[in-house]
Write an enzyme that holds these catalytic residues in place. Structure first.
Site, PDB file in Angstrom:
ATOM      1  N   LYS A  54       0.988  -1.224   0.127  1.00 19.70           N
ATOM      2  CA  LYS A  54      -0.020   0.004   0.123  1.00 19.70           C
ATOM      3  C   LYS A  54       0.989   1.281   0.057  1.00 19.70           C
ATOM      4  O   LYS A  54       0.406   2.260  -0.830  1.00 19.70           O
ATOM      5  CB  LYS A  54      -0.911  -0.044   1.250  1.00 19.70           C
ATOM      6  CG  LYS A  54      -2.182  -1.137   1.040  1.00 19.70           C
ATOM      7  CD  LYS A  54      -2.886  -1.328   2.341  1.00 19.70           C
ATOM      8  CE  LYS A  54      -3.890  -2.465   2.364  1.00 19.70           C
ATOM      9  NZ  LYS A  54      -4.348  -2.745   3.357  1.00 19.70           N
ATOM     10  N   GLN A  98      -4.737  -1.360   9.854  1.00 17.80           N
ATOM     11  CA  GLN A  98      -4.523  -2.683   9.172  1.00 17.80           C
ATOM     12  C   GLN A  98      -5.055  -3.685  10.024  1.00 17.80           C
ATOM     13  O   GLN A  98      -4.721  -3.639  11.245  1.00 17.80           O
ATOM     14  CB  GLN A  98      -2.834  -2.833   8.818  1.00 17.80           C
ATOM     15  CG  GLN A  98      -2.957  -4.382   8.012  1.00 17.80           C
ATOM     16  CD  GLN A  98      -3.196  -4.187   6.816  1.00 17.80           C
ATOM     17  OE1 GLN A  98      -3.325  -3.297   5.964  1.00 17.80           O
ATOM     18  NE2 GLN A  98      -3.509  -5.431   6.215  1.00 17.80           N
ATOM     19  N   ASP A 121     -11.276   2.799   3.960  1.00 14.06           N
ATOM     20  CA  ASP A 121     -11.404   1.390   3.627  1.00 14.06           C
ATOM     21  C   ASP A 121     -13.088   0.899   3.397  1.00 14.06           C
ATOM     22  O   ASP A 121     -13.534  -0.012   3.008  1.00 14.06           O
ATOM     23  CB  ASP A 121     -11.180   0.563   4.944  1.00 14.06           C
ATOM     24  CG  ASP A 121      -9.782  -0.053   4.931  1.00 14.06           C
ATOM     25  OD1 ASP A 121      -9.533  -0.784   4.069  1.00 14.06           O
ATOM     26  OD2 ASP A 121      -9.143  -0.359   5.939  1.00 14.06           O
TER      27      ASP A 121
HETATM   28  N1  GUN Z   1      -6.392  -6.453   6.208  1.00  9.09           N
HETATM   29  C1  GUN Z   1      -6.573  -7.515   5.294  1.00  9.09           C
HETATM   30  N2  GUN Z   1      -7.349  -6.729   4.327  1.00  9.09           N
HETATM   31  C2  GUN Z   1      -7.566  -5.349   4.740  1.00  9.09           C
HETATM   32  C3  GUN Z   1      -8.165  -4.309   4.397  1.00  9.09           C
HETATM   33  O1  GUN Z   1      -8.725  -4.315   3.075  1.00  9.09           O
HETATM   34  N3  GUN Z   1      -8.189  -3.281   5.091  1.00  9.09           N
HETATM   35  C4  GUN Z   1      -7.627  -2.991   6.333  1.00  9.09           C
HETATM   36  N4  GUN Z   1      -7.817  -2.171   7.067  1.00  9.09           N
HETATM   37  N5  GUN Z   1      -7.092  -4.229   6.869  1.00  9.09           N
HETATM   38  C5  GUN Z   1      -6.908  -5.502   6.244  1.00  9.09           C
END
Ligand code: GUN
Length: 302
Positions: A54, A98, A121
């Site tokens: 990311k 995350q 998100d």
């Molecule tokens: N952990 C695994 N996929 C995601 C996601 O799309 N967003 C977040 N915040 N954590 C994750």
């Protein structure tokens, strides 16, 4: 007949170019760039690898990227205070915490503390509600469903009036994609059925699908004979079924398998996504688009 492959890598590259052009235009006209903070708690290897990807994408796009790594020992109150700090930071348009969070921290409490207008998100109840209402209310569609919708539309598959069957009812994929596809408007207008572990006859419903979206997390769940000839099949499953030595790097890598038996299904479907290289690459891209849109909403140019 072999199905047309819907490659997430190709569609990702198209959308990344669109975002880049927008970022440059906004920077020239308004003197600002989108700001994204990724908060990582602890050292879970999968989370580190997601967050690293990311951060790299955000930097390549010219975003302001803040990486905030915290020890697994951080308290819930300290994490809530950190989220609040970024809620009040004017240079930050998107906040990503995350998941999963370490035991002892209530992830619902933390996600609900994020300013809904920075919740890129799309997990905050306010954004879930906005998604349900649809139309102009929607600010941040959750990233994986948003990626799925883009893949279907950019592959040229008609959604209006289509029978869409969603396998799986998770909050992150099944429920939101079903909701998005039934909305009134472009990229949607479908007739949607959601099936799940308690559904009596999975095969019956899958066989009716013009667009079959499978997000069950069960390798090979959908049998080739359940696919309607010519259907569009979106396989969201990323199941680790073993390990192998990579020919490229010589290192051990996971063997990934989707929820659909790809080799047989591609001979029946009209369109199909591969695993890996299908839905996976789209998720981070849509996170970037949500962050860009967050800035656009703030500037009143969305
Ligand atoms: N952990 C695994 N996929 C995601 C996601 O799309 N967003 C977040 N915040 N954590 C994750």
């Amino acid at each position: 007949m072999s199905a047309t492959l819907i490659k997430g890598t190709v569609i990702r590259d198209q959308i990344i170019e669109e975002i880049k052009a927008d970022v440059e235009k906004i920077k020239a006209e308004h003197g600002v760039v989108p700001g994204l903070v990724t908060i990582l708690v602890g050292e879970d290897p999968a989370s580190i690898s997601y967050v690293t990807a990311k951060i790299k994408t955000a930097k390549d796009l010219g975003f302001k990227e803040v990486q905030d790594s915290q020890p697994a020992t951080i308290s819930e109150d300290e994490l809530l205070a950190l989220v609040d700090k970024y809620n009040r930071d004017d240079s930050i348009n998107g906040i990503l915490v995350q998941l999963p969070l370490p035991k002892g921290i209530d992830d619902k409490k933390v996600l609900n503390a994020i300013d809904p207008d920075k919740d890129v998100d799309g997990f905050h109840p306010v954004n879930v509600g906005r998604l349900m209402i649809g139309g102009d209310e929607v600010k941040f569609p959750p990233c994986t469903p948003a990626g799925i919708q883009e893949m279907i539309v950019r592959a040229g598959v008609e959604t209006s009036g289509a029978e869409v069957v969603v396998v799986g009812r998770s909050n992150i994929v099944g429920k939101p994609i079903a909701n998005m596809m039934l909305q009134k408007g472009a990229k949607a207008n479908a007739t949607v059925t959601v099936v799940h572990t308690r559904t009596k006859d999975l095969a019956f419903h899958c066989k009716r699908a013009d667009i079959l979206i499978v997000a069950a997390g069960v390798p090979g769940l959908v049998k080739p004979e359940w696919i309607k000839p010519g259907a569009c099949v979106i396989d969201v499953g990323v199941n680790r079924v073993g390990e192998k030595i990579s020919e490229k790097t010589g290192k051990k890598v996971a063997i990934l398998k989707g929820d659909v038996d790809f080799e047989e299904a591609k001979e029946i479907a009209g369109f199909i996504t591969p695993v890996p290289g299908g839905v996976g690459p789209m998720t981070i891209t849509m996170l970037m688009r949500n962050t860009l849109n967050s800035l656009k909403f703030k500037l009143g140019i969305a």
